[in-house]
Design a protein around this motif. Structure first.
Motif, PDB file in Angstrom:
ATOM      1  N   GLN A   1       0.848  -1.189   0.000  1.00  0.00           N
ATOM      2  CA  GLN A   1       0.000   0.000   0.000  1.00  0.00           C
ATOM      3  C   GLN A   1       0.887   1.244   0.000  1.00  0.00           C
ATOM      4  O   GLN A   1       1.853   1.325   0.747  1.00  0.00           O
TER       5      GLN A   1
ATOM      6  N   VAL B   1       0.476   5.446   0.165  1.00  0.00           N
ATOM      7  CA  VAL B   1      -0.474   6.513   0.472  1.00  0.00           C
ATOM      8  C   VAL B   1       0.239   7.854   0.515  1.00  0.00           C
ATOM      9  O   VAL B   1       1.201   8.022   1.271  1.00  0.00           O
TER      10      VAL B   1
ATOM     11  N   TYR C   1       1.813  11.840  -7.671  1.00  0.00           N
ATOM     12  CA  TYR C   1       1.753  10.420  -7.350  1.00  0.00           C
ATOM     13  C   TYR C   1       3.091   9.953  -6.771  1.00  0.00           C
ATOM     14  O   TYR C   1       4.157  10.363  -7.245  1.00  0.00           O
TER      15      TYR C   1
ATOM     16  N   TRP D   1       1.869   2.146  -6.941  1.00  0.00           N
ATOM     17  CA  TRP D   1       1.491   3.557  -7.010  1.00  0.00           C
ATOM     18  C   TRP D   1       0.492   3.905  -5.925  1.00  0.00           C
ATOM     19  O   TRP D   1      -0.354   3.088  -5.556  1.00  0.00           O
ATOM     20  N   GLY D   2       0.576   5.151  -5.484  1.00  0.00           N
ATOM     21  CA  GLY D   2      -0.453   5.681  -4.613  1.00  0.00           C
ATOM     22  C   GLY D   2      -1.608   6.217  -5.418  1.00  0.00           C
ATOM     23  O   GLY D   2      -1.594   6.219  -6.651  1.00  0.00           O
ATOM     24  N   GLN D   3      -2.610   6.742  -4.719  1.00  0.00           N
ATOM     25  CA  GLN D   3      -3.819   7.222  -5.383  1.00  0.00           C
ATOM     26  C   GLN D   3      -3.668   8.659  -5.865  1.00  0.00           C
ATOM     27  O   GLN D   3      -4.503   9.146  -6.634  1.00  0.00           O
TER      28      GLN D   3
END
Length: 115
Positions: free
Chosen positions: A3, A5, A94, A105-107
């Motif tokens: 994850q 973030v 990003y 990748w993050g959001q």
């Protein structure tokens, strides 16, 4: 599953500063290089800056001298200090974390610089 973030985006006036953070978690393997990328409306995603686990950095010409990338390996966290912001820095930023089994990748976080 890794994850990633991002946080720290927002609205700032030209000439101002922002600090972005990126936290990576859940990886079974060490995180190698990490990087910041950005994508403005109607444009392709572009590299902003990267940093290796050893601290070697690389910057896009457009941000050299204004942005500083750093990381805390113990926390798997990366930062982007952005100074002297310009309207053309407006984009979704990003974070990417590179591990032996892929890139995660993050959001994304929105950065808007008003003139």
């Amino acid at each position: 599953q890794v994850q990633v973030v991002e946080s720290g985006g927002g609205l700032v006036q030209a000439g101002g500063s922002l600090r972005l953070s990126c936290a990576a978690s859940g990886s079974r393997f060490s995180i190698n290089s990490m990087g910041w990328y950005r994508q403005a409306p109607g444009e392709q995603r572009e590299l902003v800056a990267t940093i290796t686990s050893g601290g070697r950095t690389n910057y896009a010409d457009s941000v050299k001298g204004r942005f500083t990338i750093s990381r805390d390996n113990a926390k798997n966290t990366m930062y982007l200090q952005m100074n002297s912001l310009k309207p053309e820095d407006t984009a979704v930023y990003y974070c990417a974390a590179n591990v032996i089994n892929g890139r995660y990748w993050g959001q994304g976080t929105q950065v808007t610089v008003s003139s």
